[in-house]
Design a protein around this motif. Structure first.
Motif, mmCIF file in Angstrom:
data_model
loop_
_atom_site.group_PDB
_atom_site.id
_atom_site.type_symbol
_atom_site.label_atom_id
_atom_site.label_comp_id
_atom_site.label_asym_id
_atom_site.label_seq_id
_atom_site.Cartn_x
_atom_site.Cartn_y
_atom_site.Cartn_z
ATOM 1 N N UNK A 266 0.831 -1.203 0.000
ATOM 2 C CA UNK A 266 0.000 0.000 0.000
ATOM 3 C C UNK A 266 0.861 1.246 0.000
ATOM 4 N N UNK A 267 0.203 2.356 -0.323
ATOM 5 C CA UNK A 267 0.770 3.689 -0.133
ATOM 6 C C UNK A 267 -0.054 4.354 0.961
ATOM 7 N N UNK A 268 0.634 4.922 1.944
ATOM 8 C CA UNK A 268 -0.071 5.669 2.976
ATOM 9 C C UNK A 268 0.136 7.155 2.696
ATOM 10 N N UNK A 269 -0.953 7.922 2.785
ATOM 11 C CA UNK A 269 -0.916 9.371 2.568
ATOM 12 C C UNK A 269 -1.216 10.076 3.883
ATOM 13 N N UNK A 270 -0.440 11.108 4.186
ATOM 14 C CA UNK A 270 -0.647 11.908 5.390
ATOM 15 C C UNK A 270 -0.771 13.377 5.007
ATOM 16 N N UNK A 271 -1.490 14.127 5.820
ATOM 17 C CA UNK A 271 -1.391 15.584 5.760
ATOM 18 C C UNK A 271 -0.348 16.011 6.784
ATOM 19 N N UNK A 272 0.337 17.117 6.476
ATOM 20 C CA UNK A 272 1.371 17.654 7.368
ATOM 21 C C UNK A 272 0.851 18.919 8.028
ATOM 22 N N UNK A 273 0.852 18.930 9.361
ATOM 23 C CA UNK A 273 0.493 20.144 10.089
ATOM 24 C C UNK A 273 1.629 21.145 9.903
ATOM 25 N N UNK A 274 1.336 22.279 9.295
ATOM 26 C CA UNK A 274 2.389 23.195 8.866
ATOM 27 C C UNK A 274 3.097 23.920 10.010
ATOM 28 N N UNK A 275 2.459 24.031 11.148
ATOM 29 C CA UNK A 275 3.105 24.701 12.280
ATOM 30 C C UNK A 275 3.891 23.724 13.144
ATOM 31 N N UNK A 276 3.325 22.537 13.359
ATOM 32 C CA UNK A 276 3.947 21.565 14.259
ATOM 33 C C UNK A 276 4.757 20.506 13.532
ATOM 34 N N UNK A 277 4.476 20.301 12.227
ATOM 35 C CA UNK A 277 5.186 19.282 11.466
ATOM 36 C C UNK A 277 4.636 17.884 11.633
ATOM 37 N N UNK A 278 3.602 17.713 12.446
ATOM 38 C CA UNK A 278 3.055 16.394 12.721
ATOM 39 C C UNK A 278 2.247 15.872 11.535
ATOM 40 N N UNK A 279 2.078 14.545 11.524
ATOM 41 C CA UNK A 279 1.385 13.863 10.434
ATOM 42 C C UNK A 279 0.030 13.346 10.886
ATOM 43 N N UNK A 280 -0.927 13.362 9.948
ATOM 44 C CA UNK A 280 -2.237 12.760 10.190
ATOM 45 C C UNK A 280 -2.613 11.936 8.964
ATOM 46 N N UNK A 281 -2.840 10.617 9.142
ATOM 47 C CA UNK A 281 -3.148 9.782 7.972
ATOM 48 C C UNK A 281 -4.498 10.138 7.358
ATOM 49 N N UNK A 282 -4.528 10.143 6.028
ATOM 50 C CA UNK A 282 -5.777 10.418 5.322
ATOM 51 C C UNK A 282 -6.209 9.256 4.443
ATOM 52 N N UNK A 283 -5.272 8.332 4.137
ATOM 53 C CA UNK A 283 -5.635 7.270 3.196
ATOM 54 C C UNK A 283 -4.569 6.177 3.158
ATOM 55 N N UNK A 284 -5.044 4.935 2.993
ATOM 56 C CA UNK A 284 -4.201 3.820 2.558
ATOM 57 C C UNK A 284 -4.789 3.319 1.250
ATOM 58 N N UNK A 285 -3.962 3.187 0.226
ATOM 59 C CA UNK A 285 -4.460 2.761 -1.078
ATOM 60 C C UNK A 285 -3.538 1.685 -1.640
ATOM 61 N N UNK A 286 -4.125 0.666 -2.258
ATOM 62 C CA UNK A 286 -3.351 -0.433 -2.829
ATOM 63 C C UNK A 286 -2.439 0.079 -3.943
ATOM 64 N N UNK A 287 -1.254 -0.521 -4.053
ATOM 65 C CA UNK A 287 -0.278 -0.076 -5.051
ATOM 66 C C UNK A 287 -0.522 -0.689 -6.426
ATOM 67 N N UNK A 288 -1.540 -1.560 -6.536
ATOM 68 C CA UNK A 288 -1.835 -2.248 -7.792
ATOM 69 C C UNK A 288 -0.613 -3.028 -8.282
ATOM 70 N N UNK A 289 0.032 -3.670 -7.313
ATOM 71 C CA UNK A 289 1.199 -4.494 -7.587
ATOM 72 C C UNK A 289 1.752 -5.022 -6.280
ATOM 73 N N UNK A 290 2.801 -5.798 -6.364
ATOM 74 C CA UNK A 290 3.400 -6.420 -5.186
ATOM 75 C C UNK A 290 4.801 -5.877 -4.935
#
Length: 344
Positions: A266-290
């Motif tokens: 999978x690919x995991x996507x995060x948003x980045x909090x611009x002031x603190x630099x912290x991450x928040x996950x928004x999505x896991x999506x299949x890579x359409x491959x192994x």
């Protein structure tokens, strides 16, 4: 710009690739314990080998170019060493000259008996290159003011090293105040990414499947504090299913961060909090491959490409510019894709 994918089934196999900022040459960490230089035919895209140099250590797994365009930096996994090669500018051939620096800073943490029995250097790169910044005026297309920091990660030692590359000698000089940052035992740092405009560094840990977020002190020239440690796997992931992350990238806008998971595929996507630099996950999506290995984002920020090694294909996704979420678009066959880079 055009994309380039490295393949381990080529006549001269390579694990990682680094296009020169002038767009004329490509350098590779090769499977024959060598680093190789190639010239790019701008009309056809065909590569012709220029020369190679011994890796000065076992299993070269990563290669990059410092912003000045004068040096190639390499990481040798098996021996745990970092190596520096000058690029021949006198004749403008792009050839690699013999190594001018070889260092093995780590000893291994010995926590993971199989993977951390000794030092295992896994990546070395300039912070400017990693961040994608273009704050330079070098005539070769690169940049740097001679004081750009170099970061090297050692999976075996659970350490992130910080260096200054001396432009006159090619030597890696440690910061006496803080030459490295030590992660919790067993994390296994593999790759890192730097925010393009904020003082944040993101380290992908292969053995724990977590991302470590750090603040960067420009005044000290080192990693300052640990801000966050966040999983790359969803809460419902089966703990009995082995999964190891491979690549990490920050979106050119600095708003999003992406990572690949081998096993979970999978690919995991995060948003980045611009002031603190912290991450928040928004999505896991299949890579359409192994077995997704290399992954990169187009310079315009619209597309994400992932190299699926075992299934022998490269897939690409559209990036939502507001949320950072991915939408699968298409794929193409590739014999054994390992890395994806963009060349001017």
């Amino acid at each position: 710009s055009s994309s380039t994918s490295s393949s381990s089934s080529s006549s001269a196999s390579c694990w990682f690739i680094a296009p020169h900022p002038n767009g004329k040459f490509i350098y590779t960490a090769a499977g024959q314990n060598t680093y190789q230089a190639y010239k790019i035919d701008k009309k056809t895209g065909v590569l012709s080998e220029i020369n190679s140099q011994p890796s000065c250590g076992g299993d070269p797994c990563h290669v990059s170019i410092d912003p000045s365009g004068r040096y190639v930096l390499g990481a040798n996994y098996e021996s745990g060493s970092f190596v520096v090669y000058p690029i021949d500018h006198g004749t403008e051939t792009g050839a690699l000259l013999p190594a001018c620096e070889i260092i093995t800073p780590g000893t291994g943490s010995h926590i993971d008996k199989e993977r951390q029995e000794g030092p295992h250097a896994h990546m070395i790169e300039s912070m400017i290159v990693s961040s994608g910044r273009k704050d330079n005026n070098n005539k070769d297309g690169g940049g740097g003011d001679g004081d750009d920091r170099i970061i090297g990660v050692d999976l075996g030692s659970d350490r992130v090293y910080v260096y200054t590359l001396q432009q006159e000698t090619g030597k890696l000089v440690t910061n006496k105040e803080a030459s490295y940052f030590e992660l919790p035992p067993g994390e296994g740092p593999r790759h890192f990414a730097v925010h393009p405009s904020k003082p944040f560094v993101y380290v992908l840990n292969e053995l724990s499947s977590r991302i470590s977020v750090f603040s960067w002190s420009k005044a000290k020239g080192c990693i300052d504090n640990s801000i966050q440690s966040i999983s790359m796997l969803p809460l419902d992931h089966d703990p009995n299913q082995k999964s190891y992350p491979a690549e990490i990238r920050v979106h050119p806008s600095g708003l999003f961060l992406y990572g690949t998971n081998r096993g979970h595929d999978s690919i995991v996507a995060y948003t980045i909090h611009q002031e603190e630099g912290t991450l928040e996950p928004v999505q896991w999506i299949a890579t359409h491959g192994q077995n997704p290995r290399g992954m990169n984002i187009s310079p315009n920020g619209l597309w994400l490409y992932v190299a699926n090694l075992t299934s022998k294909n490269v897939a690409w996704f559209a990036i939502d510019q507001k949320t950072g979420s991915l939408t699968y678009r298409d794929q193409m066959p590739c014999p054994a894709p390992l890395d994806i880079q963009f060349s001017v």
